[in-house]
Motif scaffolding. Structure first.
Motif, PDB file in Angstrom:
ATOM      1  N   ARG A 145       0.833  -1.202   0.000  1.00  0.00           N
ATOM      2  CA  ARG A 145       0.000   0.000   0.000  1.00  0.00           C
ATOM      3  C   ARG A 145       0.861   1.242   0.000  1.00  0.00           C
ATOM      4  NH1 ARG A 145      -4.051   2.802   4.104  1.00  0.00           N
ATOM      5  NH2 ARG A 145      -4.959   4.187   2.569  1.00  0.00           N
ATOM      6  N   PHE A 146       0.351   2.273  -0.641  1.00  0.00           N
ATOM      7  CA  PHE A 146       0.934   3.607  -0.577  1.00  0.00           C
ATOM      8  C   PHE A 146      -0.181   4.534  -0.115  1.00  0.00           C
ATOM      9  CE2 PHE A 146       3.406   1.360  -3.771  1.00  0.00           C
ATOM     10  CZ  PHE A 146       4.697   1.595  -3.326  1.00  0.00           C
ATOM     11  N   ALA A 147       0.041   5.220   0.988  1.00  0.00           N
ATOM     12  CA  ALA A 147      -0.947   6.142   1.536  1.00  0.00           C
ATOM     13  C   ALA A 147      -0.448   7.559   1.299  1.00  0.00           C
ATOM     14  CB  ALA A 147      -1.145   5.880   3.029  1.00  0.00           C
ATOM     15  N   PHE A 148      -1.203   8.317   0.531  1.00  0.00           N
ATOM     16  CA  PHE A 148      -0.822   9.678   0.157  1.00  0.00           C
ATOM     17  C   PHE A 148      -1.612  10.699   0.964  1.00  0.00           C
ATOM     18  CE2 PHE A 148       0.422   7.079  -3.406  1.00  0.00           C
ATOM     19  CZ  PHE A 148       1.661   7.607  -3.747  1.00  0.00           C
ATOM     20  N   GLU A 149      -1.454  11.960   0.569  1.00  0.00           N
ATOM     21  CA  GLU A 149      -2.141  13.042   1.249  1.00  0.00           C
ATOM     22  C   GLU A 149      -3.635  12.731   1.399  1.00  0.00           C
ATOM     23  OE1 GLU A 149       1.534  14.779  -0.598  1.00  0.00           O
ATOM     24  OE2 GLU A 149      -0.065  13.538  -1.402  1.00  0.00           O
ATOM     25  N   GLU A 162     -14.035   0.597   9.007  1.00  0.00           N
ATOM     26  CA  GLU A 162     -14.794   0.000   7.903  1.00  0.00           C
ATOM     27  C   GLU A 162     -14.270   0.494   6.557  1.00  0.00           C
ATOM     28  OE1 GLU A 162     -18.906   0.893   8.673  1.00  0.00           O
ATOM     29  OE2 GLU A 162     -19.010  -0.512  10.356  1.00  0.00           O
ATOM     30  N   GLN A 163     -13.990   1.783   6.459  1.00  0.00           N
ATOM     31  CA  GLN A 163     -13.461   2.355   5.218  1.00  0.00           C
ATOM     32  C   GLN A 163     -12.104   1.731   4.881  1.00  0.00           C
ATOM     33  OE1 GLN A 163     -13.024   6.617   5.347  1.00  0.00           O
ATOM     34  NE2 GLN A 163     -12.126   6.715   3.314  1.00  0.00           N
ATOM     35  N   MET A 164     -11.264   1.553   5.886  1.00  0.00           N
ATOM     36  CA  MET A 164      -9.948   0.953   5.661  1.00  0.00           C
ATOM     37  C   MET A 164     -10.082  -0.504   5.214  1.00  0.00           C
ATOM     38  SD  MET A 164      -7.889   2.700   8.804  1.00  0.00           S
ATOM     39  CE  MET A 164      -6.225   2.842   8.202  1.00  0.00           C
ATOM     40  N   LEU A 165     -11.048  -1.223   5.770  1.00  0.00           N
ATOM     41  CA  LEU A 165     -11.283  -2.615   5.354  1.00  0.00           C
ATOM     42  C   LEU A 165     -11.764  -2.681   3.902  1.00  0.00           C
ATOM     43  CD1 LEU A 165     -12.900  -4.124   8.569  1.00  0.00           C
ATOM     44  CD2 LEU A 165     -10.731  -4.805   7.516  1.00  0.00           C
ATOM     45  N   VAL A 166     -12.633  -1.772   3.513  1.00  0.00           N
ATOM     46  CA  VAL A 166     -13.105  -1.722   2.126  1.00  0.00           C
ATOM     47  C   VAL A 166     -11.933  -1.445   1.185  1.00  0.00           C
ATOM     48  CG1 VAL A 166     -14.508  -0.392   0.483  1.00  0.00           C
ATOM     49  CG2 VAL A 166     -15.490  -1.132   2.663  1.00  0.00           C
ATOM     50  N   HIS A 196      -8.117  -3.489  -2.920  1.00  0.00           N
ATOM     51  CA  HIS A 196      -6.751  -3.796  -3.339  1.00  0.00           C
ATOM     52  C   HIS A 196      -6.588  -5.301  -3.566  1.00  0.00           C
ATOM     53  CE1 HIS A 196      -2.430  -4.650  -2.763  1.00  0.00           C
ATOM     54  NE2 HIS A 196      -2.328  -3.611  -3.547  1.00  0.00           N
ATOM     55  N   GLY A 197      -7.134  -6.101  -2.661  1.00  0.00           N
ATOM     56  CA  GLY A 197      -7.073  -7.556  -2.824  1.00  0.00           C
ATOM     57  C   GLY A 197      -7.768  -8.000  -4.097  1.00  0.00           C
ATOM     58  N   ASN A 198      -8.905  -7.391  -4.407  1.00  0.00           N
ATOM     59  CA  ASN A 198      -9.631  -7.734  -5.636  1.00  0.00           C
ATOM     60  C   ASN A 198      -8.824  -7.404  -6.881  1.00  0.00           C
ATOM     61  OD1 ASN A 198     -11.828  -8.759  -4.274  1.00  0.00           O
ATOM     62  ND2 ASN A 198     -12.989  -6.855  -4.378  1.00  0.00           N
ATOM     63  N   LEU A 199      -8.031  -6.368  -6.819  1.00  0.00           N
ATOM     64  CA  LEU A 199      -7.169  -5.996  -7.940  1.00  0.00           C
ATOM     65  C   LEU A 199      -6.288  -7.186  -8.329  1.00  0.00           C
ATOM     66  CD1 LEU A 199      -6.349  -3.458  -9.650  1.00  0.00           C
ATOM     67  CD2 LEU A 199      -4.600  -3.040  -7.941  1.00  0.00           C
ATOM     68  N   PHE A 200      -5.821  -7.920  -7.330  1.00  0.00           N
ATOM     69  CA  PHE A 200      -4.930  -9.057  -7.586  1.00  0.00           C
ATOM     70  C   PHE A 200      -5.694 -10.340  -7.886  1.00  0.00           C
ATOM     71  CE2 PHE A 200      -2.240  -5.951  -5.795  1.00  0.00           C
ATOM     72  CZ  PHE A 200      -1.022  -6.166  -6.406  1.00  0.00           C
ATOM     73  N   ARG A 201      -6.894 -10.472  -7.377  1.00  0.00           N
ATOM     74  CA  ARG A 201      -7.692 -11.677  -7.657  1.00  0.00           C
ATOM     75  C   ARG A 201      -8.331 -11.629  -9.045  1.00  0.00           C
ATOM     76  NH1 ARG A 201      -8.319 -11.247  -2.151  1.00  0.00           N
ATOM     77  NH2 ARG A 201     -10.082  -9.842  -2.124  1.00  0.00           N
ATOM     78  N   TYR A 260      -7.568  -9.194 -11.803  1.00  0.00           N
ATOM     79  CA  TYR A 260      -6.840  -8.681 -12.962  1.00  0.00           C
ATOM     80  C   TYR A 260      -5.481  -9.347 -13.169  1.00  0.00           C
ATOM     81  CZ  TYR A 260     -10.250  -4.897 -12.565  1.00  0.00           C
ATOM     82  OH  TYR A 260     -11.405  -4.180 -12.480  1.00  0.00           O
ATOM     83  N   SER A 261      -5.072  -9.414 -14.425  1.00  0.00           N
ATOM     84  CA  SER A 261      -3.724  -9.858 -14.783  1.00  0.00           C
ATOM     85  C   SER A 261      -2.754  -8.718 -14.455  1.00  0.00           C
ATOM     86  CB  SER A 261      -3.655 -10.169 -16.276  1.00  0.00           C
ATOM     87  OG  SER A 261      -3.737  -8.970 -17.022  1.00  0.00           O
ATOM     88  N   PRO A 262      -1.442  -8.980 -14.445  1.00  0.00           N
ATOM     89  CA  PRO A 262      -0.494  -7.891 -14.196  1.00  0.00           C
ATOM     90  C   PRO A 262      -0.665  -6.698 -15.154  1.00  0.00           C
ATOM     91  CG  PRO A 262       0.624  -9.983 -13.991  1.00  0.00           C
ATOM     92  CD  PRO A 262      -0.771 -10.276 -14.495  1.00  0.00           C
ATOM     93  N   ALA A 263      -0.883  -6.980 -16.424  1.00  0.00           N
ATOM     94  CA  ALA A 263      -1.066  -5.889 -17.392  1.00  0.00           C
ATOM     95  C   ALA A 263      -2.339  -5.100 -17.085  1.00  0.00           C
ATOM     96  CB  ALA A 263      -1.114  -6.437 -18.810  1.00  0.00           C
ATOM     97  N   GLU A 264      -3.400  -5.789 -16.692  1.00  0.00           N
ATOM     98  CA  GLU A 264      -4.650  -5.109 -16.340  1.00  0.00           C
ATOM     99  C   GLU A 264      -4.489  -4.297 -15.049  1.00  0.00           C
ATOM    100  OE1 GLU A 264      -7.985  -8.133 -18.215  1.00  0.00           O
ATOM    101  OE2 GLU A 264      -6.999  -8.672 -16.323  1.00  0.00           O
ATOM    102  N   ARG A 265      -3.699  -4.812 -14.099  1.00  0.00           N
ATOM    103  CA  ARG A 265      -3.433  -4.054 -12.865  1.00  0.00           C
ATOM    104  C   ARG A 265      -2.707  -2.757 -13.202  1.00  0.00           C
ATOM    105  NH1 ARG A 265      -2.444  -9.350 -10.517  1.00  0.00           N
ATOM    106  NH2 ARG A 265      -0.191  -9.186 -10.827  1.00  0.00           N
TER     107      ARG A 265
END
Length: 188
Positions: free
Chosen positions: A70-74, A129-133, A138-143, A145-150
């Motif tokens: 994770r990267f947490a920005f402003e 709750e917001q942090m869990l969502v 983020h987990g769904n991104l890996f479940r 999408y392929s690397p190119a789709e990510r």
């Protein structure tokens, strides 16, 4: 800068001016140099951080390699939820990725404020709750999408990552080799 933090807090829970003042009185800004470690693997996480300026990265180590999660920005909140909630040793590190300013909300102080104010307790519950969502997305991104789709997802939805994160850290975050990311970036 407290106005931005106050606005963020109000977007999470509708606090009265008194409850907001109480919550804001429990924290102060803390400047960090690039590379400063806020949480080490094996330590118990006792803090929720709000990023005012700069960014924090969360990562773990595997076989000597840093894997960014994770990267947490402003205007982001970040913590290590499992460790914070259960007092278990953290499996992750949290580090400043550049000169950063954070606001620290300690678990001890938050629990004290929850006992004093149902509004602040509601804020804490909504924030978790917001942090869990966010973690689930983020987990769904890996479940899903392929690397190119990510990578394309990052291009469309988080282009600031491409400007502020090194290629090595970004490839680790996307779960691909640096060379693979370089090839994807060159494609039209």
């Amino acid at each position: 800068m407290t106005g931005i933090l106050e606005t963020k807090i109000k977007s999470i829970a509708n606090l009265s001016p008194e409850a907001l003042d109480l919550l804001m009185a429990s924290t102060r800004p803390k400047p960090l140099e690039k590379g400063r470690i806020l949480l080490r693997e094996g330590e118990v996480c006792k803090t929720v951080y709000y990023v005012e300026k700069g960014y924090l990265r969360t990562y773990f180590t595997k076989e000597g390699n840093e894997i960014n999660t994770r990267f947490a920005f402003e205007n982001d909140f970040v913590t290590e939820l499992k460790s914070l909630r259960s007092a278990a040793p953290s499996a992750y590190w949290i580090q400043a990725g550049e000169k950063t300013v954070v606001w620290e909300f300690t678990k001890e102080k938050l629990l004290e404020l929850y006992r004093q104010s149902a509004e602040i307790e509601s804020f804490g519950r909504n924030l978790l709750e917001q942090m869990l969502v966010d973690q689930e997305e983020h987990g769904n991104l890996f479940r899903i999408y392929s690397p190119a789709e990510r990578y394309q997802h990052i291009v469309r939805h988080s282009p600031h990552l491409l400007q502020r994160i090194s290629l090595s850290q970004l490839s680790s975050y996307l779960g691909m080799a640096r060379e693979t990311l370089s090839r994807l970036r060159k494609k039209p």
